[in-house]
Scaffold this active site. Structure first.
Site, short mmCIF file in Angstrom:
data_model
loop_
_atom_site.label_atom_id
_atom_site.label_comp_id
_atom_site.label_asym_id
_atom_site.label_seq_id
_atom_site.Cartn_x
_atom_site.Cartn_y
_atom_site.Cartn_z
N ASP A 60 0.82 -1.22 0.00
CA ASP A 60 0.00 0.00 0.00
C ASP A 60 0.85 1.27 0.00
OD1 ASP A 60 -2.51 1.59 0.55
OD2 ASP A 60 -1.42 2.00 2.40
N LEU A 82 -6.12 7.18 3.17
CA LEU A 82 -6.26 8.24 2.16
C LEU A 82 -5.12 8.27 1.16
CD1 LEU A 82 -7.50 11.09 4.50
CD2 LEU A 82 -8.86 9.84 2.82
N ARG A 83 -4.20 7.28 1.25
CA ARG A 83 -3.08 7.28 0.31
C ARG A 83 -3.55 7.22 -1.14
NH1 ARG A 83 0.15 3.73 3.73
NH2 ARG A 83 1.69 5.03 4.79
N GLY A 84 -4.57 6.41 -1.39
CA GLY A 84 -5.07 6.27 -2.76
C GLY A 84 -5.54 7.60 -3.32
N VAL A 116 -2.42 9.92 -3.97
CA VAL A 116 -1.58 9.50 -5.10
C VAL A 116 -2.28 9.74 -6.44
CG1 VAL A 116 -0.48 7.51 -6.21
CG2 VAL A 116 -0.24 7.83 -3.76
#
Length: 348
Positions: free
Chosen positions: A205, A286-288, A291
């Site tokens: 992830d 919230l990384r998605g 990015v």
């Protein structure tokens, strides 16, 4: 022609690589904006992973570094300057610089933590009061590309170290109460063969993008790839000359994209839809979202635009989300298709 002859060890030109568009796009976008967070490339053996990564590093223009500095320090960007160079600047000393190729650091599979992070000479520090630092691979990779082949076979602790440095842009080495910190901002590229096992989901992830590559099945394309390689092996300088214009054009596009990236904007309603897709796919954290926003801006800049369009998001969203979905062993639809389906229902 004389420029080409100066190359001591020819590297296969990036623009001569046939197919593998996902991998090439992910690498280009990460080079434009290293804050995307690197790319994990998973695919069959013998599909040109290493060749492509070396080729993108060779394609990039030379960078200006402080002379005799082990960290490839920038002359003006404080986030990319080592402490010793900062001291010289603060004292008003003259700093001489030189130009080098973008560093491309290969991590050997059996590397130790000391080899990766660097070591402090404790004896010298205690007896002479001097902090003597032996730089590791993270120091050498600053402002360059760190390539970790077979990343899925590495110890999780080491993978954590790369990911922490790639995210923060700094590496800290602590031994016996003595601490040294240095800049370590690089594009992290991991590769592996899924048959040898996947990375743990919490590590996967943290890679910004995930490219899947497969062996080319179409006979005519396979022939084209083999012929291209044979031409390069028989006369690399002629091959480099044939692709010189294409290489120059791509290099200029990347440099221009890096320059205009900070001015690229993305409308609020598009940002809301990106987050709606992530929510619909039940993506943790919230990384998605972050990015996709970064990658879409980098793609827009790559296409010489200062405003993100729906198609920019479409081109990058699978690369950014595929590895963040929860795996269902009973699901017959692959993760890329699921992302596309939700994207289409949300955006179109």
């Amino acid at each position: 022609m004389s420029i080409i002859k100066d190359i001591t060890r020819p590297i296969f030109p990036f623009t001569a690589i046939v197919g593998q568009e996902e991998m090439k796009l992910a690498l280009i976008l990460n080079v434009i904006d290293p804050k995307i967070g690197g790319v994990m490339i998973m695919g069959d053996r013998g599909t040109g992973k290493s060749t492509t990564i070396r080729a993108i590093a060779d394609l990039l223009p030379e960078i200006e570094v402080v002379e005799d500095d082990i960290f490839n320090s920038h002359v003006s960007d404080y986030d990319l300057i080592s402490d010793s160079v900062k001291q010289k600047l603060e004292q008003g000393q003259d700093i001489s610089t030189t130009w080098i190729k973008v560093p491309m650091v290969d991590l050997p599979l059996g590397a130790t933590e000391d080899r990766v992070c660097g070591t402090i000479d404790i004896e010298k520090a205690l007896t002479e009061g001097i902090k003597t630092f032996e730089p590791g691979l993270l120091a050498k990779a600053n402002r360059g590309i760190l390539y970790v082949d077979e990343v899925n076979l590495l110890d999780d602790h080491l993978v954590d170290i790369f990911l922490d440095s790639a995210a923060s842009g700094w590496n800290t080495v602590e031994r016996e109460g003595i601490s040294i910190r240095h800049p370590a901002r690089f594009v992290l590229v991991g590769s592996g063969n899924p048959e040898e096992g996947e990375l743990r989901p919490q590590l996967l992830d943290r890679f910004g993008m995930h490219a899947e590559i497969r062996t080319v099945r179409e006979p005519s394309l396979r022939v084209q790839i083999v012929e291209q390689r044979n031409r390069f092996d028989s006369d690399p300088y002629l091959c480099l000359q044939q692709f010189q214009n294409q290489q120059e054009k791509l290099r200029n596009n990347i440099v221009r994209a890096q320059r205009i990236l900070s001015g690229v904007t993305i409308d609020y309603d598009l940002r809301v839809k990106i987050s709606a897709v992530c929510g619909e796919l039940d993506v943790d954290g919230l990384r998605g979202d972050i990015v996709i926003n970064r990658a879409a801006k980098a793609f827009a800049a790559y296409n010489n635009r200062e405003k993100v369009e729906v198609n920019d998001i479409k081109q990058v969203i699978v690369l950014c989300l595929r590895h963040r979905l929860r795996k269902d062993p009973l699901d017959t639809v692959d993760s890329g298709s699921r992302v596309e389906q939700v994207f289409n229902s949300t955006f179109l």
